[in-house]
Scaffold this motif. Structure first.
Motif, short mmCIF file in Angstrom:
data_model
loop_
_atom_site.label_atom_id
_atom_site.label_comp_id
_atom_site.label_asym_id
_atom_site.label_seq_id
_atom_site.Cartn_x
_atom_site.Cartn_y
_atom_site.Cartn_z
N VAL A 1 0.79 -1.18 -0.42
CA VAL A 1 -0.24 -0.40 0.06
C VAL A 1 0.76 1.95 0.31
CG1 VAL A 1 -1.43 1.20 1.06
CG2 VAL A 1 -1.86 -1.37 0.97
N GLN A 2 0.15 1.93 -1.03
CA GLN A 2 1.42 3.47 -1.12
C GLN A 2 1.38 4.18 0.29
OE1 GLN A 2 1.90 5.46 -4.58
NE2 GLN A 2 0.78 3.75 -5.65
N PRO A 3 2.40 5.08 0.59
CA PRO A 3 2.11 5.79 1.87
C PRO A 3 1.67 6.95 1.17
CG PRO A 3 4.58 5.11 1.56
CD PRO A 3 3.43 4.69 0.65
N ALA A 4 0.50 7.38 2.26
CA ALA A 4 0.12 9.14 1.78
C ALA A 4 1.41 9.62 2.25
CB ALA A 4 -0.91 8.80 3.00
N ASP A 5 2.82 9.54 3.71
CA ASP A 5 3.46 10.32 4.04
C ASP A 5 4.68 9.32 4.25
OD1 ASP A 5 5.29 12.21 5.25
OD2 ASP A 5 4.11 12.28 7.12
N GLU A 6 5.89 9.76 3.01
CA GLU A 6 7.03 8.64 3.33
C GLU A 6 7.71 9.19 3.79
OE1 GLU A 6 8.55 9.03 -0.84
OE2 GLU A 6 6.67 7.81 -1.91
N ASN A 7 7.51 10.31 4.63
CA ASN A 7 8.52 10.96 5.61
C ASN A 7 8.57 11.13 7.62
OD1 ASN A 7 10.00 12.19 3.41
ND2 ASN A 7 8.39 13.29 3.58
N ILE A 8 7.03 9.70 7.48
CA ILE A 8 6.58 9.79 8.92
C ILE A 8 7.95 9.55 9.48
CG2 ILE A 8 5.57 8.47 10.55
CD1 ILE A 8 3.05 8.48 8.76
N GLU A 9 8.64 8.91 11.04
CA GLU A 9 9.25 8.73 10.89
C GLU A 9 9.43 6.73 11.87
OE1 GLU A 9 11.96 9.46 15.42
OE2 GLU A 9 10.66 11.08 15.18
N ALA A 10 10.40 6.85 11.54
CA ALA A 10 10.27 5.35 11.67
C ALA A 10 10.26 4.76 12.65
CB ALA A 10 10.89 4.36 10.80
N SER A 11 9.21 3.94 14.10
CA SER A 11 9.68 3.84 15.24
C SER A 11 8.87 2.70 15.54
CB SER A 11 9.32 5.21 16.55
OG SER A 11 8.08 5.92 16.42
N THR A 12 8.69 2.33 16.99
CA THR A 12 7.85 1.05 17.62
C THR A 12 6.48 2.56 18.40
OG1 THR A 12 9.78 0.09 18.03
CG2 THR A 12 7.58 -0.32 18.85
N HIS A 13 6.98 3.22 18.30
CA HIS A 13 5.83 4.35 19.35
C HIS A 13 4.67 5.05 18.14
CE1 HIS A 13 7.07 2.34 22.53
NE2 HIS A 13 8.13 2.66 22.93
N GLY A 14 5.70 4.79 17.23
CA GLY A 14 4.70 6.36 16.04
C GLY A 14 5.32 7.64 16.39
N GLN A 15 4.95 8.23 15.18
CA GLN A 15 4.76 9.59 15.80
C GLN A 15 3.17 11.01 15.50
OE1 GLN A 15 7.37 11.70 12.17
NE2 GLN A 15 5.17 12.81 11.83
N LYS A 16 3.79 11.31 16.90
CA LYS A 16 2.79 11.52 17.43
C LYS A 16 1.93 12.97 16.37
CE LYS A 16 3.55 11.31 22.63
NZ LYS A 16 3.85 12.48 23.14
N VAL A 17 0.57 13.13 16.24
CA VAL A 17 0.42 13.99 15.04
C VAL A 17 -0.93 14.11 15.59
CG1 VAL A 17 1.57 12.55 13.29
CG2 VAL A 17 -1.04 12.08 13.46
N THR A 18 -1.58 15.03 14.80
CA THR A 18 -3.14 15.46 14.94
C THR A 18 -4.08 15.52 14.36
OG1 THR A 18 -2.80 17.85 13.55
CG2 THR A 18 -2.02 17.58 15.75
N PHE A 19 -5.52 15.62 14.10
CA PHE A 19 -6.26 15.75 13.24
C PHE A 19 -6.58 16.08 12.42
CE2 PHE A 19 -8.52 14.36 17.28
CZ PHE A 19 -8.58 12.90 17.41
N GLU A 20 -5.55 17.56 12.67
CA GLU A 20 -5.54 18.52 10.93
C GLU A 20 -4.04 17.57 10.13
OE1 GLU A 20 -6.79 20.90 14.34
OE2 GLU A 20 -5.26 19.29 14.69
N TYR A 21 -3.17 17.23 10.93
CA TYR A 21 -2.32 16.08 10.16
C TYR A 21 -2.82 15.64 9.28
CZ TYR A 21 1.36 12.59 8.93
OH TYR A 21 2.01 11.67 8.48
N VAL A 22 -3.84 14.61 9.61
CA VAL A 22 -4.52 13.82 9.25
C VAL A 22 -5.38 14.45 7.67
CG1 VAL A 22 -6.55 11.96 8.98
CG2 VAL A 22 -5.01 11.94 11.44
N ALA A 23 -6.30 15.56 7.83
CA ALA A 23 -6.80 16.04 6.74
C ALA A 23 -5.54 16.49 5.87
CB ALA A 23 -8.06 17.67 7.86
N GLU A 24 -4.70 16.76 5.74
CA GLU A 24 -3.60 17.12 5.03
C GLU A 24 -3.26 16.40 4.27
OE1 GLU A 24 0.09 19.13 7.35
OE2 GLU A 24 -1.29 21.05 7.97
N GLN A 25 -3.12 14.98 4.93
CA GLN A 25 -2.77 14.08 4.14
C GLN A 25 -3.70 13.87 3.27
OE1 GLN A 25 0.43 13.33 4.35
NE2 GLN A 25 0.81 14.98 5.50
N ASP A 26 -5.13 13.95 3.93
CA ASP A 26 -6.51 13.26 3.08
C ASP A 26 -5.47 12.04 2.31
OD1 ASP A 26 -8.69 13.72 2.43
OD2 ASP A 26 -7.63 14.17 0.05
#
Length: 325
Positions: free
Chosen positions: A231-256
């Motif tokens: 599955v192609q990533p909507a954002d290829e620049n997310i920091e790779a980690s076990t706990h994930g990168q904290k994001v906001t709902f605005e971020y989700v809307a921006e990535q659409d």
């Protein structure tokens, strides 16, 4: 005088002949001893399996009894292979599909974070299986019994997943069964990749907990959706980690994203919040994923509590495939 000398010569020759025979027998006996020793060494080596893992190199007895398992991925693989275990980490929430291990016939050996060393000692195990959450206790556990690490390498998911399955198959004489399971999984992944390779749709993976969300991309804990399933990533620049990168709902809307894959951690651990309610807001509802009914709620028992085993891999493939349909 000549007769005496001749008799003496005959005696000497006989003695030499006997000595030669004795030497030959001795050599033959020594050769048999060597063969026997080699055979014994071979039989001894056949009774153990040397496991190279992230924390060490460990000799494990073949078909060990009184097995203690902390990693739920390994537990589900052993369950799939019909391999009995004695001790399970019940102090943490067991995935629903492994609920049979709540039974009294399986000893509670602590939680995923805190092993109960007394309980483990009482079992006198022949093998202890751990992963990342117990890695700090490795040395102490190794004093009790051979201990192997079977954690998944998120950046090289399939290699570590395959290696772990084959290692367990080798230890418990289930090589053929494991190879068949891996072949089936490989084919299922290929079928899924055929589907994703034909699509330009992009996906975003988020974990919801306590009303907040974190995003996961390639190379991360849930990154196999991108790295393995295609599955192609909507954002290829997310920091790779076990706990994930904290994001906001605005971020989700921006990535659409076209697809939003959601893991509800609170559902897995008995928390108070519900991911579907957390994500039910104007920003998320405005995404293509929400508008096209492509918000995919993944089974947190499989994705968060377990993962890395034969059962969960089958379920992961199925869930993502169904989500894309």
């Amino acid at each position: 005088m000549v007769k005496k000398f001749s008799a003496f010569l005959v005696v000497c020759l006989l003695a030499m002949a006997l000595a030669a025979c004795g030497s030959s027998d001795s050599t033959g006996s020594s050769g048999n001893t060597s063969d026997s020793s080699d055979k014994n060494n071979e039989e001894s080596s056949n009774k153990t399996v040397t496991v190279n893992h992230k924390l060490d190199k460990t000799d494990v007895p073949k078909n060990p009894e009184n097995v203690v398992v902390f990693d739920y991925g390994a537990l589900e693989t052993l369950d799939k292979l019909n391999v009995p275990v004695k001790g399970v980490a019940k102090g943490s929430a067991l995935p629903e599909y492994l609920s049979k291990y709540e039974g009294s016939e399986y000893k509670n050996v602590g939680s995923l974070i805190e092993p109960d060393f007394e309980a483990i000692n009482e079992l006198q195990p022949e093998l202890i299986i751990i992963s990342g959450r117990q890695s700090d206790a490795y040395k102490e556990l190794s004093k009790i019994a051979p201990t192997i690490y079977v954690g998944i390498n998120n950046k090289n998911y399939m290699d570590s997943f395959t290696k772990n399955a084959k290692t367990l198959g080798k230890i418990f004489d289930k090589k053929d069964e494991v190879n068949q399971e891996l072949d089936d999984i490989k084919q299922s992944i290929q079928n899924l990749q055929d589907k994703t390779s034909e699509s330009d749709k992009k996906g975003l993976i988020v974990l919801s907990t306590g009303g907040k969300i974190s995003a996961y991309g390639p190379g991360s804990r849930f990154g196999l959706i991108h790295d393995v399933f295609g599955v192609q990533p909507a954002d290829e620049n997310i920091e790779a980690s076990t706990h994930g990168q904290k994001v906001t709902f605005e971020y989700v809307a921006e990535q659409d994203p076209d697809y939003l894959f959601v893991i509800d951690r609170d559902k897995a651990i008995g928390g108070d919040t519900v991911a579907s309610e957390v994500l039910d807001n104007e920003l998320v509802n405005g995404t293509k994923a929400a508008k096209n009914d492509h918000i995919v709620y993944l089974n947190p028992n499989v994705w968060y509590l377990s993962g890395g085993g034969l059962l969960s891999m089958e379920e992961m493939i199925k869930e993502v495939k169904n989500g894309l349909d």
